[in-house]
Design a protein around this motif. Structure first.
Motif, PDB file in Angstrom:
ATOM      1  N   LEU A 135     -27.449  53.376  -4.697  1.00  0.00           N
ATOM      2  CA  LEU A 135     -27.152  52.421  -3.863  1.00  0.00           C
ATOM      3  C   LEU A 135     -25.991  53.371  -3.297  1.00  0.00           C
ATOM      4  CD1 LEU A 135     -27.021  50.545  -6.865  1.00  0.00           C
ATOM      5  CD2 LEU A 135     -26.944  48.900  -5.084  1.00  0.00           C
ATOM      6  N   ALA A 136     -25.854  52.891  -1.802  1.00  0.00           N
ATOM      7  CA  ALA A 136     -24.612  53.498  -1.343  1.00  0.00           C
ATOM      8  C   ALA A 136     -23.841  52.457  -0.500  1.00  0.00           C
ATOM      9  CB  ALA A 136     -25.055  54.552  -0.259  1.00  0.00           C
ATOM     10  N   LEU A 137     -22.553  52.733  -0.499  1.00  0.00           N
ATOM     11  CA  LEU A 137     -21.635  51.538   0.237  1.00  0.00           C
ATOM     12  C   LEU A 137     -21.795  51.835   1.729  1.00  0.00           C
ATOM     13  CD1 LEU A 137     -19.542  49.195  -0.216  1.00  0.00           C
ATOM     14  CD2 LEU A 137     -17.901  50.950  -0.048  1.00  0.00           C
ATOM     15  N   LEU A 138     -21.835  50.911   2.529  1.00  0.00           N
ATOM     16  CA  LEU A 138     -21.811  51.049   4.021  1.00  0.00           C
ATOM     17  C   LEU A 138     -20.752  50.031   4.314  1.00  0.00           C
ATOM     18  CD1 LEU A 138     -25.553  51.283   5.405  1.00  0.00           C
ATOM     19  CD2 LEU A 138     -23.618  53.167   4.728  1.00  0.00           C
ATOM     20  N   MET A 139     -19.628  50.412   4.804  1.00  0.00           N
ATOM     21  CA  MET A 139     -18.706  49.358   5.217  1.00  0.00           C
ATOM     22  C   MET A 139     -18.806  49.137   6.828  1.00  0.00           C
ATOM     23  SD  MET A 139     -15.532  51.448   3.099  1.00  0.00           S
ATOM     24  CE  MET A 139     -14.204  50.454   3.847  1.00  0.00           C
ATOM     25  N   VAL A 140     -18.780  48.057   7.064  1.00  0.00           N
ATOM     26  CA  VAL A 140     -19.023  47.464   8.571  1.00  0.00           C
ATOM     27  C   VAL A 140     -17.911  47.999   9.241  1.00  0.00           C
ATOM     28  CG1 VAL A 140     -19.512  45.559  10.028  1.00  0.00           C
ATOM     29  CG2 VAL A 140     -20.594  45.696   8.166  1.00  0.00           C
ATOM     30  N   VAL A 141     -16.722  47.771   8.658  1.00  0.00           N
ATOM     31  CA  VAL A 141     -15.293  47.983   9.516  1.00  0.00           C
ATOM     32  C   VAL A 141     -15.244  49.427   9.988  1.00  0.00           C
ATOM     33  CG1 VAL A 141     -13.980  48.621   7.573  1.00  0.00           C
ATOM     34  CG2 VAL A 141     -12.976  47.539   9.607  1.00  0.00           C
ATOM     35  N   ALA A 175     -23.211  42.239   9.655  1.00  0.00           N
ATOM     36  CA  ALA A 175     -24.022  42.848   8.389  1.00  0.00           C
ATOM     37  C   ALA A 175     -25.296  42.096   8.314  1.00  0.00           C
ATOM     38  CB  ALA A 175     -23.245  42.509   7.146  1.00  0.00           C
ATOM     39  N   VAL A 176     -25.324  40.958   8.460  1.00  0.00           N
ATOM     40  CA  VAL A 176     -26.602  40.106   8.473  1.00  0.00           C
ATOM     41  C   VAL A 176     -27.445  40.410   9.456  1.00  0.00           C
ATOM     42  CG1 VAL A 176     -27.645  37.787   8.766  1.00  0.00           C
ATOM     43  CG2 VAL A 176     -25.254  38.229   7.550  1.00  0.00           C
ATOM     44  N   ALA A 177     -26.938  40.826  10.629  1.00  0.00           N
ATOM     45  CA  ALA A 177     -27.968  41.094  12.110  1.00  0.00           C
ATOM     46  C   ALA A 177     -28.459  42.599  11.763  1.00  0.00           C
ATOM     47  CB  ALA A 177     -27.072  41.101  13.141  1.00  0.00           C
ATOM     48  N   LEU A 183     -25.042  42.035   0.145  1.00  0.00           N
ATOM     49  CA  LEU A 183     -23.733  41.831   1.114  1.00  0.00           C
ATOM     50  C   LEU A 183     -22.527  41.700   0.422  1.00  0.00           C
ATOM     51  CD1 LEU A 183     -24.087  39.887   4.530  1.00  0.00           C
ATOM     52  CD2 LEU A 183     -22.003  40.390   3.283  1.00  0.00           C
ATOM     53  N   GLY A 184     -21.699  42.611   0.422  1.00  0.00           N
ATOM     54  CA  GLY A 184     -20.334  42.573  -0.292  1.00  0.00           C
ATOM     55  C   GLY A 184     -19.029  41.834   0.635  1.00  0.00           C
ATOM     56  N   ILE A 185     -18.546  41.159   0.074  1.00  0.00           N
ATOM     57  CA  ILE A 185     -17.196  40.513   0.813  1.00  0.00           C
ATOM     58  C   ILE A 185     -16.058  41.167   0.024  1.00  0.00           C
ATOM     59  CG2 ILE A 185     -15.654  38.580   1.423  1.00  0.00           C
ATOM     60  CD1 ILE A 185     -18.509  38.297   2.729  1.00  0.00           C
ATOM     61  N   ASN A 186     -15.326  42.179   0.719  1.00  0.00           N
ATOM     62  CA  ASN A 186     -14.159  42.833   0.140  1.00  0.00           C
ATOM     63  C   ASN A 186     -13.095  41.874   0.307  1.00  0.00           C
ATOM     64  OD1 ASN A 186     -12.311  44.469  -1.362  1.00  0.00           O
ATOM     65  ND2 ASN A 186     -12.684  46.107   0.204  1.00  0.00           N
ATOM     66  N   ALA A 187     -12.607  41.422  -0.761  1.00  0.00           N
ATOM     67  CA  ALA A 187     -11.239  40.438  -0.727  1.00  0.00           C
ATOM     68  C   ALA A 187      -9.788  41.221  -0.258  1.00  0.00           C
ATOM     69  CB  ALA A 187     -11.086  39.840  -2.170  1.00  0.00           C
ATOM     70  N   ARG A 188     -10.203  42.386  -0.260  1.00  0.00           N
ATOM     71  CA  ARG A 188      -9.010  43.407   0.228  1.00  0.00           C
ATOM     72  C   ARG A 188      -9.038  43.753   1.671  1.00  0.00           C
ATOM     73  NH1 ARG A 188      -9.296  46.859  -3.684  1.00  0.00           N
ATOM     74  NH2 ARG A 188      -7.682  46.011  -4.952  1.00  0.00           N
ATOM     75  N   ASP A 189      -8.126  43.510   2.335  1.00  0.00           N
ATOM     76  CA  ASP A 189      -8.281  43.838   3.786  1.00  0.00           C
ATOM     77  C   ASP A 189      -7.666  45.553   3.778  1.00  0.00           C
ATOM     78  OD1 ASP A 189      -7.385  44.717   6.354  1.00  0.00           O
ATOM     79  OD2 ASP A 189      -6.560  42.698   6.950  1.00  0.00           O
TER      80      ASP A 189
END
Ligand SMILES: O=P(O)(O)OC[C@@H](O)[C@@H](O)c1c[nH]c2ccccc12
Length: 261
Positions: A135-141, A175-177, A183-189
Motif C-alpha cells: 500500500l502507499a499513502l496518497l494525501m489529497v492535501v 478522494a471519492v471522485a 479512504l483515511g480521515i486524518n484527525a490531525r490537521d
C-alpha cells in the motif's frame, strides 16, 4: 509556511537526491522482481475493527517517540497481536524513517505493508513497490486532482492499494471522485498539527457505502478505538500509542478487542 509546506520542501529535496542515485529504470527492474503486492482490502473488510500499526520514531508534533532500533521486530510483534497491516514511515527528516525500515519490515512480516510518506511523484510509488510495499499513502492535501488521478492510476498498474487521506469535507469529496476504495480521515490537521478525533465523526457520513473507512491519528487507548468504531471506522491507524506501549503485541490485541465484533 505551514508545517506541511516545510515537510514537503524537505521531501522534494531528498527525492531529487535519490533520483540522482537510483535511476527509475533500476527501480522498475527491482519492482518487477518483487513478489506481487498483497491485497489488504479483504482483511480490512472482515468483521471487527482492523488495526494498521505504525512504525514511527518521531513526529513534528511530539518530537522523539521511541528509538525503535529493530523495526522488523516491532512489526513482528504488531503482527503477532493481530495487526491487519503495518505502516512504515519512510520520511527521514521529521519522522526518522527510511526505505531501509521498509525493507526490514517487509522481510519479516507476511501481512500487507504500507509505505507512509509524503508522496508527490510517481518515482516514490516505484520505490514503494521496489521495496516490497503493498500500500502507499496518497494525501489529497498535497496533490492537485490531476496528480491524484495519475498516482492512483500508477498504483493500480503496480498492484499497490492507495490509502487516500483526507482531512476536510472537500478533500473527502476529491478522494471519492478519484475513486478511492480505501479512504483515511486524518484527525490531525497537518497545517497546524492539532488533533481532533471528532473530525472522523463529522466526515465519515460523506464516504460512500462500500468504501473502507480508516480513522487515522489520535488513538491514545482502547476507548478511542471503540469510539472510532462506533462512528463507522473499519480500520484504525495507530502510531504513538503503540510505539510507546512497551508491549506492542498486547496493545494491538487490546485495541481489536475494545472495538468488539
Ligand atoms: O501517532 P498517531 O497519533 O497514532 O498517528 C498515526 C498516523 O495517523 C500518523 O502518523 C499520520 C497520519 N497521516 C499521516 C501523514 C503523514 C505522516 C504521518 C501521518
Amino acid at each position: 509556511m505551514s508545517v506541511l509546506d516545510g515537510i514537503l520542501a524537505g521531501v522534494r529535496e531528498d527525492l531529487e537526491e535519490r533520483k540522482r542515485a537510483t535511476p527509475l529504470a533500476e527501480l522498475r527492474s527491482r519492482a518487477a522482481d518483487a513478489a506481487p503486492a498483497l491485497d489488504p482490502l479483504p482483511g480490512f473488510r472482515a468483521p471487527g475493527v482492523s488495526v494498521i500499526a505504525e512504525v514511527k520514531r518521531k513526529s513534528p508534533s511530539k518530537g522523539a517517540l521511541a528509538d525503535i532500533p529493530d523495526p522488523a521486530s516491532l512489526a513482528a510483534q504488531y503482527a503477532a497481536g493481530g495487526a491487519a497491516a503495518i505502516s512504515v514511515l519512510t520520511e527521514s527528516r521529521r519522522f526518522g524513517g527510511s526505505l531501509a525500515d521498509l525493507d526490514a519490515v517487509r522481510a519479516r512480516v507476511d501481512v500487507p505493508v504500507l509505505r507512509k510518506d509524503f508522496i508527490v511523484d510517481p518515482y516514490q510509488l516505484w520505490e514503494a513497490r521496489a521495496h516490497g510495499a503493498d500500500l502507499a499513502l496518497l494525501m489529497v492535501v498535497s496533490l492537485d486532482d490531476a496528480q491524484l488521478a495519475d498516482l492512483m492510476a500508477l498504483c493500480k498498474e503496480l498492484g499497490l492499494t492507495p490509502l487516500v487521506e483526507a482531512h476536510t469535507a472537500d478533500e473527502v469529496r476529491r478522494a471519492v471522485a478519484a475513486g478511492a476504495e480505501l479512504l483515511g480521515i486524518n484527525a490531525r490537521d497537518l497545517t497546524t498539527l492539532d488533533v481532533d478525533r471528532k473530525v472522523f465523526a463529522e466526515l465519515a457520513p460523506a464516504i460512500p457505502e462500500g468504501t473502507v473507512k480508516v480513522a487515522e491519528s489520535g488513538v491514545t487507548g482502547p476507548k478511542d478505538v471503540a469510539e472510532y468504531r462506533g462512528w463507522g471506522a473499519d480500520v484504525v491507524l495507530v502510531g504513538e500509542a503503540l510505539v510507546r506501549s512497551g508491549d506492542p503485541s498486547t496493545a494491538v490485541r487490546d485495541f481489536i478487542e475494545a472495538a468488539g465484533a
